[in-house]
Write a protein that holds these residues in place. Structure first.
Motif, PDB file in Angstrom:
ATOM      1  N   THR A 297       1.880  -3.602 -11.280  1.00  0.00           N
ATOM      2  CA  THR A 297       0.445  -3.527 -11.475  1.00  0.00           C
ATOM      3  C   THR A 297      -0.063  -2.521 -10.458  1.00  0.00           C
ATOM      4  O   THR A 297       0.140  -2.676  -9.268  1.00  0.00           O
ATOM      5  CB  THR A 297      -0.220  -4.896 -11.220  1.00  0.00           C
ATOM      6  N   ARG A 298      -0.669  -1.473 -10.940  1.00  0.00           N
ATOM      7  CA  ARG A 298      -1.167  -0.427 -10.049  1.00  0.00           C
ATOM      8  C   ARG A 298      -2.665  -0.590  -9.925  1.00  0.00           C
ATOM      9  O   ARG A 298      -3.370  -0.698 -10.922  1.00  0.00           O
ATOM     10  CB  ARG A 298      -0.831   0.944 -10.621  1.00  0.00           C
ATOM     11  N   GLN A 299      -3.134  -0.624  -8.691  1.00  0.00           N
ATOM     12  CA  GLN A 299      -4.573  -0.703  -8.462  1.00  0.00           C
ATOM     13  C   GLN A 299      -4.985   0.443  -7.568  1.00  0.00           C
ATOM     14  O   GLN A 299      -4.471   0.614  -6.473  1.00  0.00           O
ATOM     15  CB  GLN A 299      -4.962  -2.028  -7.812  1.00  0.00           C
ATOM     16  N   THR A 300      -5.913   1.231  -8.075  1.00  0.00           N
ATOM     17  CA  THR A 300      -6.459   2.327  -7.294  1.00  0.00           C
ATOM     18  C   THR A 300      -7.566   1.765  -6.412  1.00  0.00           C
ATOM     19  O   THR A 300      -8.485   1.118  -6.891  1.00  0.00           O
ATOM     20  CB  THR A 300      -7.017   3.418  -8.226  1.00  0.00           C
ATOM     21  N   LEU A 301      -7.439   2.011  -5.133  1.00  0.00           N
ATOM     22  CA  LEU A 301      -8.410   1.488  -4.174  1.00  0.00           C
ATOM     23  C   LEU A 301      -9.674   2.330  -4.154  1.00  0.00           C
ATOM     24  O   LEU A 301      -9.602   3.555  -4.135  1.00  0.00           O
ATOM     25  CB  LEU A 301      -7.810   1.471  -2.770  1.00  0.00           C
ATOM     26  N   THR A 302     -10.799   1.665  -4.148  1.00  0.00           N
ATOM     27  CA  THR A 302     -12.054   2.367  -3.924  1.00  0.00           C
ATOM     28  C   THR A 302     -12.173   2.615  -2.417  1.00  0.00           C
ATOM     29  O   THR A 302     -11.393   2.080  -1.624  1.00  0.00           O
ATOM     30  CB  THR A 302     -13.256   1.525  -4.405  1.00  0.00           C
TER      31      THR A 302
ATOM     32  N   LEU B 154       8.978  -0.140  -3.110  1.00  0.00           N
ATOM     33  CA  LEU B 154       8.658  -0.159  -4.543  1.00  0.00           C
ATOM     34  C   LEU B 154       9.817  -0.753  -5.349  1.00  0.00           C
ATOM     35  O   LEU B 154       9.582  -1.469  -6.330  1.00  0.00           O
ATOM     36  CB  LEU B 154       8.321   1.246  -5.032  1.00  0.00           C
ATOM     37  N   PHE B 155      11.047  -0.484  -4.927  1.00  0.00           N
ATOM     38  CA  PHE B 155      12.206  -1.080  -5.598  1.00  0.00           C
ATOM     39  C   PHE B 155      12.174  -2.601  -5.459  1.00  0.00           C
ATOM     40  O   PHE B 155      12.402  -3.319  -6.433  1.00  0.00           O
ATOM     41  CB  PHE B 155      13.507  -0.513  -5.014  1.00  0.00           C
ATOM     42  N   GLN B 156      11.866  -3.084  -4.256  1.00  0.00           N
ATOM     43  CA  GLN B 156      11.776  -4.531  -4.057  1.00  0.00           C
ATOM     44  C   GLN B 156      10.644  -5.128  -4.888  1.00  0.00           C
ATOM     45  O   GLN B 156      10.790  -6.217  -5.450  1.00  0.00           O
ATOM     46  CB  GLN B 156      11.561  -4.860  -2.583  1.00  0.00           C
TER      47      GLN B 156
ATOM     48  N   VAL C 172       1.798  -5.798  -6.885  1.00  0.00           N
ATOM     49  CA  VAL C 172       0.653  -4.899  -6.919  1.00  0.00           C
ATOM     50  C   VAL C 172       0.927  -3.735  -5.982  1.00  0.00           C
ATOM     51  O   VAL C 172       1.237  -3.933  -4.809  1.00  0.00           O
ATOM     52  CB  VAL C 172      -0.646  -5.616  -6.488  1.00  0.00           C
ATOM     53  N   ALA C 173       0.837  -2.521  -6.513  1.00  0.00           N
ATOM     54  CA  ALA C 173       0.954  -1.309  -5.704  1.00  0.00           C
ATOM     55  C   ALA C 173      -0.452  -0.740  -5.532  1.00  0.00           C
ATOM     56  O   ALA C 173      -1.091  -0.348  -6.504  1.00  0.00           O
ATOM     57  CB  ALA C 173       1.868  -0.300  -6.371  1.00  0.00           C
ATOM     58  N   LEU C 174      -0.936  -0.748  -4.303  1.00  0.00           N
ATOM     59  CA  LEU C 174      -2.255  -0.197  -4.010  1.00  0.00           C
ATOM     60  C   LEU C 174      -2.106   1.291  -3.765  1.00  0.00           C
ATOM     61  O   LEU C 174      -1.360   1.701  -2.883  1.00  0.00           O
ATOM     62  CB  LEU C 174      -2.848  -0.885  -2.780  1.00  0.00           C
ATOM     63  N   THR C 175      -2.794   2.092  -4.554  1.00  0.00           N
ATOM     64  CA  THR C 175      -2.624   3.545  -4.476  1.00  0.00           C
ATOM     65  C   THR C 175      -3.971   4.238  -4.357  1.00  0.00           C
ATOM     66  O   THR C 175      -5.016   3.654  -4.612  1.00  0.00           O
ATOM     67  CB  THR C 175      -1.913   4.073  -5.747  1.00  0.00           C
ATOM     68  N   SER C 176      -3.897   5.507  -3.991  1.00  0.00           N
ATOM     69  CA  SER C 176      -5.095   6.340  -4.064  1.00  0.00           C
ATOM     70  C   SER C 176      -5.158   6.901  -5.486  1.00  0.00           C
ATOM     71  O   SER C 176      -4.280   6.665  -6.293  1.00  0.00           O
ATOM     72  CB  SER C 176      -5.035   7.449  -3.023  1.00  0.00           C
ATOM     73  N   THR C 177      -6.164   7.666  -5.799  1.00  0.00           N
ATOM     74  CA  THR C 177      -6.363   8.123  -7.178  1.00  0.00           C
ATOM     75  C   THR C 177      -5.262   9.060  -7.660  1.00  0.00           C
ATOM     76  O   THR C 177      -4.940   9.077  -8.835  1.00  0.00           O
ATOM     77  CB  THR C 177      -7.720   8.838  -7.316  1.00  0.00           C
ATOM     78  N   ALA C 178      -4.659   9.823  -6.769  1.00  0.00           N
ATOM     79  CA  ALA C 178      -3.689  10.829  -7.197  1.00  0.00           C
ATOM     80  C   ALA C 178      -2.259  10.298  -7.257  1.00  0.00           C
ATOM     81  O   ALA C 178      -1.376  10.971  -7.740  1.00  0.00           O
ATOM     82  CB  ALA C 178      -3.732  12.020  -6.249  1.00  0.00           C
ATOM     83  N   GLN C 179      -2.028   9.106  -6.782  1.00  0.00           N
ATOM     84  CA  GLN C 179      -0.655   8.604  -6.702  1.00  0.00           C
ATOM     85  C   GLN C 179      -0.259   7.865  -7.965  1.00  0.00           C
ATOM     86  O   GLN C 179      -1.078   7.343  -8.695  1.00  0.00           O
ATOM     87  CB  GLN C 179      -0.512   7.668  -5.496  1.00  0.00           C
ATOM     88  N   LYS C 180       1.053   7.804  -8.150  1.00  0.00           N
ATOM     89  CA  LYS C 180       1.604   7.066  -9.276  1.00  0.00           C
ATOM     90  C   LYS C 180       2.524   5.980  -8.741  1.00  0.00           C
ATOM     91  O   LYS C 180       3.160   6.132  -7.719  1.00  0.00           O
ATOM     92  CB  LYS C 180       2.382   7.987 -10.207  1.00  0.00           C
TER      93      LYS C 180
ATOM     94  N   ARG D 147       0.867  -1.189   0.000  1.00  0.00           N
ATOM     95  CA  ARG D 147       0.000   0.000   0.000  1.00  0.00           C
ATOM     96  C   ARG D 147       0.895   1.228   0.000  1.00  0.00           C
ATOM     97  O   ARG D 147       1.620   1.483   0.967  1.00  0.00           O
ATOM     98  CB  ARG D 147      -0.904  -0.025   1.240  1.00  0.00           C
ATOM     99  N   VAL D 148       0.874   1.966  -1.077  1.00  0.00           N
ATOM    100  CA  VAL D 148       1.695   3.161  -1.224  1.00  0.00           C
ATOM    101  C   VAL D 148       1.084   4.278  -0.388  1.00  0.00           C
ATOM    102  O   VAL D 148      -0.083   4.626  -0.570  1.00  0.00           O
ATOM    103  CB  VAL D 148       1.796   3.585  -2.703  1.00  0.00           C
TER     104      VAL D 148
END
Length: 173
Positions: A108-113, A74-76, A94-102, A61-62
């Motif tokens: 694989t980036r997944q924006t969390l609801t 993220l490097f790992q 999988v990187a879990l992000t909010s809508t504004a994050q990169k 979770r980013v």
């Protein structure tokens, strides 16, 4: 007399190891060996909302502000699937992000609801931890990310060893 000594010696040979083993276990003189480097979760967690079922996944979770610990995680996440070698297609990050994050493009980036973020918080997952999920979306192991470089390297090696062992033993994914 000689027959009694032989009988006592014979009984001692078979009974003594059992008595010693019982004492060792009761007095806690024996420490069990641990073969995994990550921490097993006390309660199993299933993340049904994760896509791409059928792969082992590294999940992170980013946070809102990505600091040095976040960058190391993220490097790992980018390097460990590559280091797995020929089993690379069985692993994803999988990187879990909010809508504004990169997140890095290789992940694989997944924006969390809002519901997914609440479900994540209800599971009491730590923010500075990489989680390992099996192909059935069960979170299996946790790897806390440290800001100390020596611990960071050791943790990455441990995660890679655990993942390789799981891939070798598992026919799923």
């Amino acid at each position: 007399m000689k027959g009694r000594m032989t009988l006592v010696a014979l009984i001692g040979i078979f009974v003594l190891p059992v008595v010693v083993a019982k004492l060792v276990l009761e007095k806690s003189w024996y420490e069990k060996g641990v073969t995994n480097y990550g921490q097993f979760l006390s309660e199993p967690a299933t993340l049904n909302w994760l896509p791409e079922q059928g792969q082992w996944r590294l999940i992170y979770r980013v946070p809102e502000q990505c600091d040095s610990v976040c960058e190391q995680a993220l490097f790992q996440l980018t390097q460990i699937p590559i280091a797995v070698g020929k089993e690379r297609d069985r692993v994803s990050s999988v990187a879990l992000t909010s809508t504004a994050q990169k997140a890095p493009e290789v992940l694989t980036r997944q924006t969390l609801t809002t519901e997914q973020a609440q479900a994540w918080q209800q599971q009491a997952f730590d923010k500075k931890t990489i989680y390992l999920s099996d192909p059935m979306n069960n979170v299996v192991l946790a790897y806390p990310v440290s800001d100390d470089k020596t611990q960071w390297v050791a943790q990455g090696k441990g995660l890679l060893r655990d993942l390789k062992r799981l891939l070798k033993l598992s026919k799923v994914g």
